[in-house]
Scaffold this motif. Structure first.
Motif, mmCIF file in Angstrom:
data_model
loop_
_atom_site.group_PDB
_atom_site.id
_atom_site.type_symbol
_atom_site.label_atom_id
_atom_site.label_comp_id
_atom_site.label_asym_id
_atom_site.label_seq_id
_atom_site.Cartn_x
_atom_site.Cartn_y
_atom_site.Cartn_z
ATOM 1 N N TYR A 1 -2.334 24.400 -2.394
ATOM 2 C CA TYR A 1 -2.035 24.028 -3.726
ATOM 3 C C TYR A 1 -2.297 22.431 -3.587
ATOM 4 C CZ TYR A 1 0.546 22.017 -7.546
ATOM 5 O OH TYR A 1 0.691 21.702 -8.837
ATOM 6 N N GLU A 2 -3.027 21.904 -4.508
ATOM 7 C CA GLU A 2 -3.509 20.655 -4.773
ATOM 8 C C GLU A 2 -3.233 20.130 -6.172
ATOM 9 O OE1 GLU A 2 -7.277 19.779 -3.596
ATOM 10 O OE2 GLU A 2 -7.324 21.007 -1.810
ATOM 11 N N PHE A 3 -2.684 18.769 -6.205
ATOM 12 C CA PHE A 3 -2.550 17.999 -7.436
ATOM 13 C C PHE A 3 -3.148 17.063 -7.368
ATOM 14 C CE2 PHE A 3 -0.600 16.071 -10.936
ATOM 15 C CZ PHE A 3 -0.364 17.197 -12.004
ATOM 16 N N GLY A 4 -4.246 16.599 -8.143
ATOM 17 C CA GLY A 4 -4.903 15.092 -8.051
ATOM 18 C C GLY A 4 -5.437 15.304 -6.394
ATOM 19 N N ASP A 5 -4.929 14.044 -5.956
ATOM 20 C CA ASP A 5 -5.335 13.698 -4.620
ATOM 21 C C ASP A 5 -4.408 14.223 -3.511
ATOM 22 O OD1 ASP A 5 -7.786 12.321 -5.391
ATOM 23 O OD2 ASP A 5 -6.639 10.397 -5.714
ATOM 24 N N TYR A 6 -3.113 14.824 -3.923
ATOM 25 C CA TYR A 6 -2.190 15.445 -3.087
ATOM 26 C C TYR A 6 -2.312 16.756 -2.690
ATOM 27 C CZ TYR A 6 0.229 10.996 -4.312
ATOM 28 O OH TYR A 6 0.503 9.522 -4.495
ATOM 29 N N LYS A 7 -2.170 17.205 -1.447
ATOM 30 C CA LYS A 7 -2.240 18.426 -1.075
ATOM 31 C C LYS A 7 -0.799 18.942 -0.564
ATOM 32 C CE LYS A 7 -6.999 17.919 0.601
ATOM 33 N NZ LYS A 7 -7.814 17.935 2.073
ATOM 34 N N PHE A 8 -0.431 20.082 -1.026
ATOM 35 C CA PHE A 8 1.012 20.550 -0.657
ATOM 36 C C PHE A 8 1.046 21.800 0.139
ATOM 37 C CE2 PHE A 8 1.160 17.822 -4.644
ATOM 38 C CZ PHE A 8 2.152 17.332 -4.441
ATOM 39 N N GLY A 9 1.991 21.942 0.855
ATOM 40 C CA GLY A 9 2.241 23.227 1.758
ATOM 41 C C GLY A 9 3.829 23.324 1.799
ATOM 42 N N ALA A 10 4.243 24.387 2.461
ATOM 43 C CA ALA A 10 5.736 24.811 2.775
ATOM 44 C C ALA A 10 5.636 25.987 3.736
ATOM 45 C CB ALA A 10 6.262 25.113 1.482
ATOM 46 N N LYS A 11 6.837 26.047 4.314
ATOM 47 C CA LYS A 11 7.118 26.882 5.220
ATOM 48 C C LYS A 11 8.524 27.334 5.382
ATOM 49 C CE LYS A 11 5.749 26.955 9.780
ATOM 50 N NZ LYS A 11 4.968 28.296 10.025
ATOM 51 N N ILE A 12 8.865 28.760 5.013
ATOM 52 C CA ILE A 12 10.257 28.845 5.275
ATOM 53 C C ILE A 12 10.221 30.144 6.450
ATOM 54 C CG2 ILE A 12 10.172 30.660 3.366
ATOM 55 C CD1 ILE A 12 13.011 29.860 2.969
ATOM 56 N N GLU A 13 11.252 30.139 7.395
ATOM 57 C CA GLU A 13 11.338 30.940 8.523
ATOM 58 C C GLU A 13 12.832 31.359 8.743
ATOM 59 O OE1 GLU A 13 8.186 30.518 11.727
ATOM 60 O OE2 GLU A 13 10.150 29.525 12.446
ATOM 61 N N THR A 14 12.895 32.708 9.174
ATOM 62 C CA THR A 14 14.029 33.031 9.501
ATOM 63 C C THR A 14 14.316 34.211 10.729
ATOM 64 O OG1 THR A 14 16.094 34.014 8.486
ATOM 65 C CG2 THR A 14 14.184 34.925 7.710
ATOM 66 N N ASP A 15 15.373 34.242 11.416
ATOM 67 C CA ASP A 15 15.305 35.329 12.382
ATOM 68 C C ASP A 15 16.844 35.863 12.396
ATOM 69 O OD1 ASP A 15 16.836 33.358 14.129
ATOM 70 O OD2 ASP A 15 15.298 33.329 15.198
ATOM 71 N N PHE A 16 17.170 36.693 13.250
ATOM 72 C CA PHE A 16 18.509 37.366 13.383
ATOM 73 C C PHE A 16 19.326 36.740 14.417
ATOM 74 C CE2 PHE A 16 15.649 40.017 11.305
ATOM 75 C CZ PHE A 16 16.322 40.642 10.269
ATOM 76 N N TYR A 17 19.295 35.511 14.702
ATOM 77 C CA TYR A 17 19.941 34.745 15.815
ATOM 78 C C TYR A 17 21.292 34.908 15.751
ATOM 79 C CZ TYR A 17 21.283 30.571 18.748
ATOM 80 O OH TYR A 17 22.001 29.842 19.287
ATOM 81 N N SER A 18 21.973 34.598 14.585
ATOM 82 C CA SER A 18 23.496 34.372 14.103
ATOM 83 C C SER A 18 24.390 35.583 14.227
ATOM 84 C CB SER A 18 23.760 33.705 12.693
ATOM 85 O OG SER A 18 22.806 32.475 12.615
#
Length: 423
Positions: free
Chosen positions: A79-96
């Motif tokens: 995803y880009e908007f103008g000169d900016y580039k965006f990203g994201a991460k969401i991560e889960t496991d069963f530790y709890s």
């Protein structure tokens, strides 16, 4: 309408990538140990505890296996908007949800952050690996080299500036959530109807919460042709107490302004030579308990106004891994070696009862670990076998929170298998 058309000309649709794995560990230990996550996250063997007949109560072998560290995540890119580039991460496991080796695994937040980049600058906002812990050794065990390696994922604002071709400056403001500092917690005990109060070590995010100061990090990175060199340091300022309590009634009797400020430093290197990758890291820590290092602090003076002055234990932690990964083979052998040396506190502590550590740091002089392993890759399926020997030099602590008397070595031998399917 013109604004909508202009926006659509600069914005792009993001792409989504789901990833994860099913992972089963099976581990056998020769003695009782300090460990978490169904005893799969390994720290160190417990010291000897003798019964009336001279038998070591901690000299008991154990076995466990579980799939609770299986993981699922989502990467967002493009995803880009103008000169900016965006990203994201969401991560889960069963530790709890697991206490010791008992319980039902529950989902927990592992990582969740957004990235924003423009030109040679980028920002990371959310929960991610903290800078001193981000570079991990090449081993498959769950603890990833801890406590020889800093281990922490925390909420943060991180800024990267690539100011030269191969050089990057990184600055970060870090908070605490799951991995927290140790400190004094008021506890009570009732004997024959009489309740007494004392302080005990307890890990909590309250110490940074009331300190009102994030953990500040500054580091420099050099990267070229798969080789990496990093140096950095961070400052942490916490308030272990807000009140002075009566040891008779357990009630707050006076507001105090305790504070402890510490500094930690590290160096990391990664080097490639053909099919061999060598990684190493050296960490010098004052306390360092918020990164799962073997550390803590004690009270060296009780002031007239009821406040406490603290002194932090110092330690040097180092590790190195050697991994051989030929392109034409499914076999990947690795070797991890780690060493920790405790130096105690620079000032004498007031009392042994006013000592707050993780993993009984004041009873340890030094420790080391040797950990060879091998993985067989069958496409997306992996089978691994590892041997881990962790030895601790225990003893009786002196007035500087350092084990100096009755020194003796205690070792645990762990054999662990990995079964993992990546998707």
């Amino acid at each position: 309408m013109a604004l909508l058309l202009t926006g659509s000309a600069f914005a792009q649709t993001p792409t989504f990538k789901l990833y994860g794995f099913i992972r089963m560990y099976a581990a056998y230990d020769t003695r009782e140990s300090s460990a978490g996550t169904e005893d799969l996250y390994y720290y160190m063997p417990k010291d000897k505890s003798l019964d009336a007949d001279g038998n070591d109560l901690n000299g008991i072998p154990s076995l466990r296996y579980a799939a609770l560290t299986s993981r699922i995540g989502l990467d967002v890119n493009g995803y880009e908007f103008g000169d900016y580039k965006f990203g994201a991460k969401i991560e889960t496991d069963f530790y709890s949800g697991v206490s010791g080796v008992t319980g039902t695994a529950q989902l927990r937040l592992r990582q969740a952050y957004a990235t924003v980049a423009k030109d040679n600058h980028s920002w990371k906002i959310g929960q991610a690996w903290t800078p001193m812990a981000a570079d991990l050794p090449d081993i498959f065990s769950l603890e990833s080299g801890a406590p020889f390696n800093p281990f922490s994922r925390s909420p943060q604002f991180t800024f990267d500036w690539k100011f030269a071709k191969n050089l990057t400056l990184e600055a970060s403001a870090i908070w605490q959530m799951q991995y927290t500092s140790t400190g004094p917690s008021l506890t009570s005990k009732e004997v024959l109807g009489v309740t007494t109060y004392s302080y005990a070590a307890s890990a909590s995010a309250n110490y940074i919460k009331y300190g009102c100061t994030p953990e500040l990090y500054l580091g420099f990175h050099y990267k070229k042709d798969g080789n990496v060199l990093k140096i950095g340091g961070q400052m942490l300022s916490i308030k272990p107490r807000n009140y002075d309590y009566s040891m008779i009634t357990g009630k707050a009797v006076k507001k105090v302004n305790d504070r402890l400020t510490t500094f930690n430093f590290f160096e990391y290197g990664q080097f490639k030579c053909g099919d061999v990758t060598v990684k190493e890291k050296v960490t010098y820590a004052n306390d360092g308990s918020q990164m799962n290092l073997v550390g803590g602090y004690g009270v060296h003076e009780i002031n007239e106004d009821g406040s406490w002055s603290y002194t932090a234990s110092r330690s040097l932690s180092a590790w190195a891994t050697f991994q051989y990964k030929p392109k034409d083979s499914n076999w990947v052998p690795s070797l991890f070696v780690g060493y920790i040396k405790q130096f105690g506190t620079p000032e004498e502590i007031e009392s042994a009862s006013l000592c707050f550590t993780k993993q009984s740091a004041e009873k340890i002089n030094q420790m080391y670990r040797i950990q060879p392993e091998i993985i067989y890759n069958l496409g997306k399926f992996q089978i691994g076998l590892e041997y881990m020997m962790t030895a601790v030099n225990y003893g009786k602590p002196d007035s500087h929170m350092l084990a100096t008397n009755d020194l003796h070595w205690i070792a645990n031998h762990r054999i662990q298998m990995l079964f993992k399917y990546n998707f």
